[in-house]
Write an enzyme that holds these catalytic residues in place. Sequence first.
Site, PDB file in Angstrom:
ATOM      1  N   THR B  26       0.861  -1.183   0.000  1.00  0.00           N
ATOM      2  CA  THR B  26       0.000   0.000   0.000  1.00  0.00           C
ATOM      3  C   THR B  26       0.896   1.232   0.000  1.00  0.00           C
ATOM      4  O   THR B  26       1.969   1.240   0.613  1.00  0.00           O
ATOM      5  CB  THR B  26      -1.031  -0.005   1.155  1.00  0.00           C
ATOM      6  OG1 THR B  26      -2.065   0.940   0.852  1.00  0.00           O
ATOM      7  CG2 THR B  26      -0.408   0.354   2.500  1.00  0.00           C
ATOM      8  N   CYS B  32      -2.953   7.611   8.023  1.00  0.00           N
ATOM      9  CA  CYS B  32      -3.532   6.270   7.920  1.00  0.00           C
ATOM     10  C   CYS B  32      -2.542   5.235   8.466  1.00  0.00           C
ATOM     11  O   CYS B  32      -1.349   5.497   8.552  1.00  0.00           O
ATOM     12  CB  CYS B  32      -3.817   5.909   6.470  1.00  0.00           C
ATOM     13  SG  CYS B  32      -4.989   6.998   5.645  1.00  0.00           S
ATOM     14  N   HIS B  49      -5.713  -0.935   4.915  1.00  0.00           N
ATOM     15  CA  HIS B  49      -5.235   0.457   4.963  1.00  0.00           C
ATOM     16  C   HIS B  49      -6.360   1.296   5.568  1.00  0.00           C
ATOM     17  O   HIS B  49      -7.301   1.680   4.888  1.00  0.00           O
ATOM     18  CB  HIS B  49      -4.909   0.899   3.523  1.00  0.00           C
ATOM     19  CG  HIS B  49      -4.433   2.309   3.369  1.00  0.00           C
ATOM     20  ND1 HIS B  49      -3.545   2.662   2.371  1.00  0.00           N
ATOM     21  CD2 HIS B  49      -4.711   3.461   4.019  1.00  0.00           C
ATOM     22  CE1 HIS B  49      -3.301   3.971   2.429  1.00  0.00           C
ATOM     23  NE2 HIS B  49      -4.011   4.472   3.430  1.00  0.00           N
TER      24      HIS B  49
END
Lengths: 210, 164
Positions: B26, B32, B49
């Site tokens: 990711t 995040c 994520h």
Amino acid sequence: MSIEFKITDLHLDVLKEIGNIGSAHAATSLSQLLNRKVDMYVPSVKLVTFDEMFDLAGGADETIVSIFLRIQGDVSGSMFFMLSIDSANHFIKLLTGDESFDFHTMNVSDVGISSMQELGNILSGSYLSALSDFTGLRIHPTVPSLTVDMVGAIISFGLIEISQYSDEVIVIDTEIREEGMGHSDSIKGNFFLLPDPNSYVTIFKSLGVL
Amino acid sequence: MITKTEVVRVGISDLNIVKGNATIRTAGLGSCVGIVLYDDIKKIAGMVHIMLPDSSLDRSARINHAKYADTGIYTLMERLKGEGVRPMSLKAKIAGGAQMFQFGSKDTLRIGPRNVEAVKQQLRRLSIPIIAEDTGGSRGRTIEFNPITSMLSVRTVNAEPKEI
């Protein structure tokens, strides 16, 4: 999006006009600052997923120079001015004459950084004051923050409020570009204006389209 | 079926799983958090994520479970269980949760650290041990996990990638 009304073509045109007015003023400011002609392209208004939003700015882990601020007051939202590293380097060289400045290697001088911050202040200030004049709404920007980092890391912060309502965002995207330069050497940047969901009603009401 | 050297990409508010020779990745984590759950015997891993700490924040008509620490990790665990993984054999590696900016509303201030706290709380609740983490700070991260080696590669701007 979970807003209590349907967004029509008229509403999208209004958002486009907001992008038009704001970025036209910003482009004028930039022309004066550089003493060069700066072109502004017709803004596009799109409903995109968060990943598509990152793609608009070059891809989630592309390193980019960003000037970001939050808008508060009658409306809230996020505003980004994003430049490629090459564009930012070019801009700083033009303004300071410092040929060694390079965001790629982080060989950066204080004067270069502060001229970049000044660019952020001028462009976002002229964009938002035009917007405030046009809508008659009170708009208070935070102090712009200059960041060199990954697109996803920067933009996702501006999506936090929106993400509680939706997985998609309406983005008002305008490109400005220095005229008559070779493609690689010109200053090219994008404004992204992301109003928070509850601000649409306020904007449309102020302009009499709701 | 996943072929050799394939990279499975996980978007924002998204999750997926990977086995065998593929890796899972990711990009551009800021506040995040990327959470990897893996079984190092079966060589299977999943990644989620997440953007926000708690699904009680959700105001949408239809909730995206992968967006929140509480629902995202749980959903990922269920997906792995569906592949025959026992929850007891799961381990976790996490990265992200930076504080990218010094301003924001009360919801967005400290969102990175709050995400990390919520992730740890949820993993504790599910009794999944955290083997390694690279969290906090103020830089974005791109992460890639290899289920064969159980190593998580973490890249930040202007720095050598590290393996945790």
